[in-house]
Write a protein that holds these residues in place. Structure first.
Motif, PDB file in Angstrom:
ATOM      1  N   TYR A   9      44.470 -17.539   6.475  1.00 54.19           N
ATOM      2  CA  TYR A   9      43.576 -16.376   6.899  1.00 54.19           C
ATOM      3  C   TYR A   9      42.397 -16.098   5.959  1.00 54.19           C
ATOM      4  CZ  TYR A   9      42.231 -12.209   9.365  1.00 54.19           C
ATOM      5  OH  TYR A   9      41.039 -11.247   9.865  1.00 54.19           O
ATOM      6  N   VAL A  10      43.125 -15.596   4.846  1.00 53.27           N
ATOM      7  CA  VAL A  10      42.534 -14.748   3.935  1.00 53.27           C
ATOM      8  C   VAL A  10      41.327 -16.090   3.225  1.00 53.27           C
ATOM      9  CG1 VAL A  10      42.473 -13.893   1.791  1.00 53.27           C
ATOM     10  CG2 VAL A  10      44.288 -13.206   3.365  1.00 53.27           C
ATOM     11  N   ALA A  11      42.056 -17.250   3.360  1.00 54.64           N
ATOM     12  CA  ALA A  11      41.021 -18.220   2.598  1.00 54.64           C
ATOM     13  C   ALA A  11      39.925 -18.358   3.584  1.00 54.64           C
ATOM     14  CB  ALA A  11      41.835 -19.544   2.312  1.00 54.64           C
ATOM     15  N   GLU A  12      40.133 -18.481   4.729  1.00 55.32           N
ATOM     16  CA  GLU A  12      39.120 -18.834   5.588  1.00 55.32           C
ATOM     17  C   GLU A  12      38.052 -17.630   5.993  1.00 55.32           C
ATOM     18  OE1 GLU A  12      40.897 -20.086   9.313  1.00 55.32           O
ATOM     19  OE2 GLU A  12      40.981 -22.290   8.784  1.00 55.32           O
ATOM     20  N   MET A  13      38.718 -16.124   5.670  1.00 52.45           N
ATOM     21  CA  MET A  13      37.845 -15.029   5.826  1.00 52.45           C
ATOM     22  C   MET A  13      36.856 -14.979   4.437  1.00 52.45           C
ATOM     23  SD  MET A  13      38.383 -13.196   8.568  1.00 52.45           S
ATOM     24  CE  MET A  13      37.861 -11.576   8.010  1.00 52.45           C
ATOM     25  N   LEU A  14      37.224 -15.436   3.557  1.00 49.18           N
ATOM     26  CA  LEU A  14      36.130 -15.314   2.364  1.00 49.18           C
ATOM     27  C   LEU A  14      35.347 -16.677   1.989  1.00 49.18           C
ATOM     28  CD1 LEU A  14      38.454 -13.140  -0.205  1.00 49.18           C
ATOM     29  CD2 LEU A  14      36.703 -12.327   1.544  1.00 49.18           C
ATOM     30  N   GLY A  15      34.201 -16.673   1.634  1.00 51.26           N
ATOM     31  CA  GLY A  15      33.475 -17.877   1.337  1.00 51.26           C
ATOM     32  C   GLY A  15      32.599 -18.361   2.612  1.00 51.26           C
ATOM     33  N   ALA A  16      31.454 -18.921   2.183  1.00 53.43           N
ATOM     34  CA  ALA A  16      30.398 -19.599   2.818  1.00 53.43           C
ATOM     35  C   ALA A  16      29.923 -20.775   2.318  1.00 53.43           C
ATOM     36  CB  ALA A  16      29.479 -18.572   3.594  1.00 53.43           C
ATOM     37  N   PRO A  17      29.654 -21.743   2.774  1.00 48.79           N
ATOM     38  CA  PRO A  17      30.493 -22.068   4.136  1.00 48.79           C
ATOM     39  C   PRO A  17      32.168 -22.163   3.954  1.00 48.79           C
ATOM     40  CG  PRO A  17      29.133 -23.944   3.106  1.00 48.79           C
ATOM     41  CD  PRO A  17      29.106 -22.862   1.993  1.00 48.79           C
ATOM     42  N   ARG A  18      32.705 -22.147   5.304  1.00 47.70           N
ATOM     43  CA  ARG A  18      34.189 -21.770   4.909  1.00 47.70           C
ATOM     44  C   ARG A  18      34.946 -22.878   4.275  1.00 47.70           C
ATOM     45  NH1 ARG A  18      37.100 -19.573  10.261  1.00 47.70           N
ATOM     46  NH2 ARG A  18      36.481 -21.463  11.345  1.00 47.70           N
ATOM     47  N   ILE A  19      35.992 -22.522   3.784  1.00 50.19           N
ATOM     48  CA  ILE A  19      36.971 -23.643   3.157  1.00 50.19           C
ATOM     49  C   ILE A  19      37.111 -24.276   4.177  1.00 50.19           C
ATOM     50  CG2 ILE A  19      38.920 -22.060   3.810  1.00 50.19           C
ATOM     51  CD1 ILE A  19      40.198 -22.810   1.048  1.00 50.19           C
ATOM     52  N   ASN A  20      37.579 -25.507   3.607  1.00 47.08           N
ATOM     53  CA  ASN A  20      38.016 -26.910   4.650  1.00 47.08           C
ATOM     54  C   ASN A  20      39.719 -26.698   4.585  1.00 47.08           C
ATOM     55  OD1 ASN A  20      35.436 -28.425   4.892  1.00 47.08           O
ATOM     56  ND2 ASN A  20      35.441 -28.479   2.523  1.00 47.08           N
ATOM     57  N   VAL A  21      40.297 -26.434   5.853  1.00 43.05           N
ATOM     58  CA  VAL A  21      41.584 -26.673   5.923  1.00 43.05           C
ATOM     59  C   VAL A  21      41.829 -27.797   6.462  1.00 43.05           C
ATOM     60  CG1 VAL A  21      43.709 -25.367   6.577  1.00 43.05           C
ATOM     61  CG2 VAL A  21      41.686 -24.244   5.578  1.00 43.05           C
ATOM     62  N   ILE A  22      42.675 -28.900   5.936  1.00 36.66           N
ATOM     63  CA  ILE A  22      42.770 -30.216   6.609  1.00 36.66           C
ATOM     64  C   ILE A  22      44.310 -30.184   6.533  1.00 36.66           C
ATOM     65  CG2 ILE A  22      40.760 -31.168   6.053  1.00 36.66           C
ATOM     66  CD1 ILE A  22      41.983 -32.651   3.668  1.00 36.66           C
ATOM     67  N   PRO A  23      45.000 -31.071   7.758  1.00 38.87           N
ATOM     68  CA  PRO A  23      46.258 -31.416   7.518  1.00 38.87           C
ATOM     69  C   PRO A  23      46.891 -32.161   6.206  1.00 38.87           C
ATOM     70  CG  PRO A  23      45.156 -32.574   9.195  1.00 38.87           C
ATOM     71  CD  PRO A  23      44.346 -31.885   8.836  1.00 38.87           C
ATOM     72  N   GLY A  24      47.878 -31.887   5.923  1.00 36.74           N
ATOM     73  CA  GLY A  24      48.655 -32.594   4.748  1.00 36.74           C
ATOM     74  C   GLY A  24      48.269 -34.268   4.712  1.00 36.74           C
ATOM     75  N   ASP A  25      48.422 -34.805   5.975  1.00 34.55           N
ATOM     76  CA  ASP A  25      48.511 -36.417   5.953  1.00 34.55           C
ATOM     77  C   ASP A  25      47.097 -36.662   5.835  1.00 34.55           C
ATOM     78  OD1 ASP A  25      47.252 -35.692   8.230  1.00 34.55           O
ATOM     79  OD2 ASP A  25      48.915 -36.325   9.504  1.00 34.55           O
ATOM     80  N   MET A  26      46.078 -35.963   5.566  1.00 35.83           N
ATOM     81  CA  MET A  26      44.825 -36.460   5.192  1.00 35.83           C
ATOM     82  C   MET A  26      44.657 -36.577   3.614  1.00 35.83           C
ATOM     83  SD  MET A  26      42.127 -35.159   8.093  1.00 35.83           S
ATOM     84  CE  MET A  26      40.658 -35.802   6.996  1.00 35.83           C
ATOM     85  N   ALA A  27      45.786 -36.226   2.874  1.00 33.46           N
ATOM     86  CA  ALA A  27      45.607 -35.957   1.409  1.00 33.46           C
ATOM     87  C   ALA A  27      44.747 -37.260   0.801  1.00 33.46           C
ATOM     88  CB  ALA A  27      47.005 -35.916   0.744  1.00 33.46           C
ATOM     89  N   GLY A  28      44.915 -38.450   1.444  1.00 30.32           N
ATOM     90  CA  GLY A  28      44.518 -39.572   1.137  1.00 30.32           C
ATOM     91  C   GLY A  28      42.981 -39.457   1.162  1.00 30.32           C
ATOM     92  N   VAL A  29      42.292 -39.099   1.942  1.00 31.23           N
ATOM     93  CA  VAL A  29      40.903 -38.979   2.301  1.00 31.23           C
ATOM     94  C   VAL A  29      40.333 -38.262   0.896  1.00 31.23           C
ATOM     95  CG1 VAL A  29      39.097 -37.947   3.782  1.00 31.23           C
ATOM     96  CG2 VAL A  29      41.116 -38.902   4.842  1.00 31.23           C
ATOM     97  N   ILE A  30      40.962 -37.305   0.379  1.00 32.24           N
ATOM     98  CA  ILE A  30      40.218 -36.613  -0.797  1.00 32.24           C
ATOM     99  C   ILE A  30      41.005 -36.751  -1.925  1.00 32.24           C
ATOM    100  CG2 ILE A  30      39.303 -34.696   0.667  1.00 32.24           C
ATOM    101  CD1 ILE A  30      42.044 -33.166  -0.028  1.00 32.24           C
ATOM    102  N   ALA A  31      41.941 -38.083  -2.003  1.00 30.57           N
ATOM    103  CA  ALA A  31      42.335 -38.733  -3.190  1.00 30.57           C
ATOM    104  C   ALA A  31      43.269 -37.516  -3.775  1.00 30.57           C
ATOM    105  CB  ALA A  31      41.111 -39.190  -4.022  1.00 30.57           C
TER     106      ALA A  31
END
Lengths: 311, 353, 340
Positions: free
Chosen positions: C229-251
């Protein structure tokens, strides 16, 4: 396209939820005033109910609180049911109302539509239009009384148009007297209708009307689909005010015709006035007053219910 | 599918000139932003395109045809109002059907258009809801859908995001851009927010005091502003503009230091312009100023520098350690990042090489 | 000179919990910002401090003293309203004098106090003008002078600059920082704009429907949010929040135990051209920065790159992130303690 996000409607002030404790405190603080208002409103009604069940008159020599000595039960009400003068007066009042209020409404609406847009001389016409409303009803009564004399200005103007001498006995012909009374009322109260409807018309959002124009809507469609629905509330208010006021029509009329000739222009208020001042049977008057109060309340309740449903 | 040409368009209100001699061609299918502060003439321009105002001078042409004098209902202009002007006393369906009905289309045609538009804008599930109380992005879709239902030649949008909370503007921007792509319609968008213009428009027309100052893609106006107004208005924060004395290929800024230029402009006095983002912290840099205020805004840090009356803003990213308030700050600006402006006229000077 | 402390304060309006067991302390001279969406409890906190509302449970302390039974008038806390509420028919000077004149303070004292405040705020030269002739920044200063002329212990501002346009907001918030540095007074500030909150505050609280989610300096909250919640409230563009099983995509080779979601700020997402699992679907050039939308495995990630990189939509790219700059959250959205 993104999925539908939960974005709140454009910002408006959200009122704080009511605080129960504060509401209770408010109630306690205003209690004395509420009691006073209650007394002022309720006391006369109770007194009326009481007297309407008696045959009391100020000439009887007993004070009103001892009127129960002249208790006659519902006799006043049963008399009322068969009082042809009362029913005649009621019918006349409704007739005046059914003519006056619609005419005032359409005239007022037409004028309001005219005055919504700017035109040269708008301010002057606007002020002139409001003058009748500011004239004291008694003065208006004398004005029309003189206007409608058989040798008065109305007949003079008619004569000028007709090219021969017209001498219509406006105020002594039973039908014409009623017409004269109606004309006076329309003259005096159309401005109020105009003013209320103009306020309503101005409050219809300009950009919605413009949006409708850009979508190709003509004037009548815009009026029917945007302006009228948005003015519904104010139209009901305007009609309710005039219906209630018109029902009580008295002052101008009484000065013009005194309810006559005969009883040709005798409305409910005039009838009550005569019974009160001339015949002095106050128990009966109380019964009439109550009957009218109840019927007016029903009309208002109906209007308020319509309003609630509308919004 | 319309090309709009504004030909020496002008508008006076009494003795006040709201717009002077504007020449602008908005290409078929283009998303054009009219950008400027309030009172710059952008809304006047748009209202003339829509037909709410008649031009005092010049012409407006849609696909080569003169349009001034044609009543607004006949121009084929879709207008999205600042507050969307949704008919809140009607259902979503009645809103979408309003235009087709008003234009006297057959009942079958009205139904077909409404269901097509609703499908396209994903409004089908809420067609029978009353329009009052719906969320802003739905209202935006209804506003666009309502105009689209009569298949207008162009769309005009009047600052539609100005009533939306800051937190939701990014969502609304990307949605609006998506809608424009779907309809591939010519759109003219009026805004005072350079970020909206930069993120959505194909081209931006920057206006001030009734004049069109520059037309170009977002990067063109950002990289090569035509004058000091555009330089300051585009960017967040805008470009730093510092009075400088030129000597050969060096620009001396009083109390700050000297910039090396790519070429000698041959003028004595200039305004040296450089964007806050091209200020590089450098302990051996030729420029030095005092740090007045440091704003940490997540990924970026805006450093407000001051030397006497001269203020400079620097934007540093998270890679750099931000200086502290009250410290001295040394930096450099690369020659390629410097733009020069004429201090008398404000116009950009030609770049040599 | 005042610190403000809330201890387990709860406030309900009917069935709505406007503030839920809030405890925090605002240091003396702090520029403290309450940040959250509408109806998250920001304005309720202001009203509680002012004394316009009383807490259902818990205590409020100003300078260590409980203020439960101190009336709003005696709390010595001033308020600057959203629209500034300057009196248009009075000169700037009369506006500033107003609170003292109303309190029937001797003229000599009024003069001294007004001179002191107006000098500090650098508005001595504009005092003769009515508000209509002042610039936005000057009006702000006059409104603040009017609030501070009584020498309050603290002053409060409720979203004072949200009505201004974007450029003016950027300038005015810096102005507010300057004023705060000059005045040396506790300032409690409400806003719903994350950039403004981070820009002005030296301490801030992030609220969500009556609950305080995190308190700290803007930098701490941005770098170490305790929840999605706090992570998404601060910062523009918004923080990317992705499921753990996508860790491979971002190495990201190995996730900490219990990491159900990964948060990567757009500026920390590295985009490597030359093939990969991601496809650039949108490029937004902002001049100083370029925002990319990259589709990968049915998700859209935002990347913010410095400058104007030469990229095309439709290009395939690989993504990576420095593990030290990634945030890890459990299934409930709470941050995992990895920075220990």
């Amino acid at each position: 396209m993104t999925e539908i996000a939960d974005i709140p409607p454009p910002r408006t002030e959200t009122p704080a939820p009511p605080d129960r404790e504060a509401a209770r405190l408010g109630f306690r603080l205003t209690l004395p005033a509420q009691l006073l208002v209650l007394f002022i409103a309720v006391f006369p009604i109770c007194m009326q109910i009481y007297i309407s069940l008696t045959d009391w008159s100020p000439l009887d020599g007993i004070p009103w609180w001892r009127a129960h000595e002249l208790w006659i039960g519902l006799t006043n009400y049963s008399d009322l049911a068969s009082d042809f003068r009362f029913w005649g007066a009621l019918w006349r009042t409704l007739f005046v109302m059914l003519v006056c209020v619609p005419v005032q409404f359409f005239l007022g609406l037409g004028l309001a539509i005219l005055f919504v847009d700017e035109f040269p001389g708008r301010r002057i016409f606007y002020s002139v239009l409001l003058v009748p409303m500011m004239v004291v009803p008694a003065v208006a009564g004398y004005m029309f009384f003189m206007l409608f004399q058989s040798g008065g200005p109305v007949n003079d103007i008619l004569s000028a148009f007709a090219g021969r001498t017209v001498s219509i006995a406006w105020l002594s012909d039973p039908d014409l007297a009623l017409a004269a009374v109606i004309i006076a009322d329309i003259w005096q109260w159309t401005p109020l209708m105009f003013l209320i409807l103009l306020a309503g018309l101005v409050s219809v959002p300009k950009d919605q009307q413009l949006a409708a124009v850009l979508l190709g809507a003509g004037w009548w469609r815009r009026f029917r689909t945007i302006i009228l629905p948005r003015m519904k509330t104010i139209i009901i208010i305007a009609l309710a005010i005039r219906v209630i006021e018109n029902f009580k029509i008295f002052d101008t009329l009484y000065i013009m015709t005194g309810g006559g000739p005969g009883i040709a222009t005798e409305t409910i208020s005039v009838y009550i006035y005569k019974v009160t001042q001339q015949e002095l049977i106050w128990g009966y008057v109380a019964a009439i007053a109550l009957a009218i109060l109840i019927s007016l309340s029903i009309v208002s309740a109906f209007a308020i219910a319509r309003l609630r449903r509308g919004s | 599918m319309t090309e709009i040409v504004l030909d020496t368009l002008g508008k006076d209100f009494g003795s006040f000139t709201a717009l002077r001699d504007m020449d602008l061609t908005i290409r078929d299918g283009e998303f054009m932003a009219l950008l400027g502060p309030s009172g710059c003439g952008k809304s006047t321009t748009m209202n003339m395109i829509a037909g709410m105002l008649e031009p005092t001078r010049g012409q407006i042409r849609f696909d080569g045809k003169r349009i001034d004098g044609v009543p607004m209902a006949k121009r084929g202009v879709g207008f999205v109002f600042q507050n969307y002007a949704i008919f809140t006393h009607m259902s979503v369906r009645e809103n979408l059907a309003y235009g087709p009905k008003a234009q006297g289309m057959s009942r079958a045609e009205v139904t077909r258009r409404v269901s097509d538009i609703a499908e396209l804008l994903q409004l089908t599930p809420m067609l029978d809801r009353r329009a009052a109380g719906l969320s802003v992005n739905i209202l935006q879709r209804i506003a666009i859908g309502r105009s689209a239902a009569v298949e207008p030649a162009i769309f005009l949008l009047d600052e539609p995001l100005s009533n939306v909370d800051a937190a939701f503007r990014a969502v609304m921007r990307s949605e609006l851009k998506g809608l424009q792509r779907r309809f591939s319609q010519t759109m003219v968008y009026v805004t005072h927010d350079q970020l909206e213009a930069m993120t959505m428009a194909d081209r931006i027309a920057v206006m001030d005091h009734g004049r069109l100052l520059q037309v170009g893609t977002p990067l063109e106006v950002y990289n090569n502003p035509s004058d000091t107004f555009v330089a300051r208005f585009i960017g967040s924060p805008g470009m730093n503009l510092i009075p400088a004395r030129v000597d050969g290929d060096t620009a001396h800024m009083d109390g700050i230091g000297a910039l090396t230029l790519t070429a000698a402009p041959g003028t004595a006095q200039v305004l040296a312009g450089f964007r806050p983002e091209v200020v590089h912290p450098d302990d051996d840099g030729p420029l030095a100023m005092g740090v007045e205020i440091v704003e940490h805004i997540g990924a970026r840090t805006i450093v407000h520098l001051r030397a006497g009356e001269t203020e400079v803003k620097a934007v540093l990213d998270a890679e750099h350690t931000a200086p502290r308030e009250g410290q001295a700050f040394r930096f450099r600006v690369d020659a390629a990042d410097i733009r020069l402006f004429d201090p008398a006229t404000g116009a950009a000077m030609k770049r040599h090489g | 000179m005042a610190s403000i402390r809330f201890q387990n304060v709860t406030k309900r309006f009917g069935d709505i919990v406007a503030l839920d067991d809030a405890s925090f302390e605002i240091r003396d001279n702090a520029f403290f910002c309450l940040f959250g969406p509408p109806l998250s409890g920001k304005s309720t906190i202001l009203k509680l401090i002012l004394g316009l509302e009383t807490p259902d449970t818990g205590g409020i302390f100003i300078d260590g003293q409980p203020v439960a039974h101190v009336s709003p008038a005696k709390r010595n806390v001033a308020m600057v309203f959203q629209n500034l509420a300057l009196f248009p028919h009075m000169s700037a000077l009369d506006n500033v004098r107003f609170p003292l004149v109303e309190r029937k303070i001797p003229e000599a004292q009024i003069r001294a106090r007004v001179a002191q405040v107006t000098e500090k705020l650098h508005i001595g030269h504009i005092l003769g003008k009515p508000p209509a002739q002042l610039s936005g920044g000057e009006r702000q200063r006059v409104a603040i002078a009017r609030a501070l002329v009584r020498d309050p212990a603290a002053y409060l501002m409720d979203d004072p600059i949200s009505a201004l346009d974007a450029r003016l907001r950027e300038e005015t918030r810096v102005e507010l920082r300057r004023i705060q540095q000059e005045m040396q007074k506790t300032l409690v500030y409400v806003t719903h704009d994350q950039e403004e909150a981070m820009s002005v505050a030296d301490g801030m609280a992030v609220l969500e429907s009556g609950r305080i989610r995190q308190i700290g300096t803007p930098e701490d909250l941005y770098r170490q949010p305790n929840s999605t919640y706090v992570a998404e409230m601060l910062g523009a563009p918004r923080i990317n929040v992705i499921p753990g099983d996508m860790a491979g995509v971002i190495a990201l080779p190995n996730l900490p135990a219990g990491a159900a979601r990964i948060g990567i700020r757009p500026e920390n997402l590295r985009v490597n051209p030359g093939g990969g699992e991601g496809t650039i679907s949108e490029i937004e050039p902002l001049g100083a920065f370029t925002t990319l939308s990259i589709d990968a495995r049915g998700q859209t990630l935002k990347a913010s790159l410095r400058g104007q990189p030469d990229l095309q939509t439709g290009a395939h790219v690989s993504l990576s992130v420095d593990p030290a700059r990634a945030h890890f959250f459990d299934a409930a959205g709470n941050a995992l303690a990895v920075d220990a």
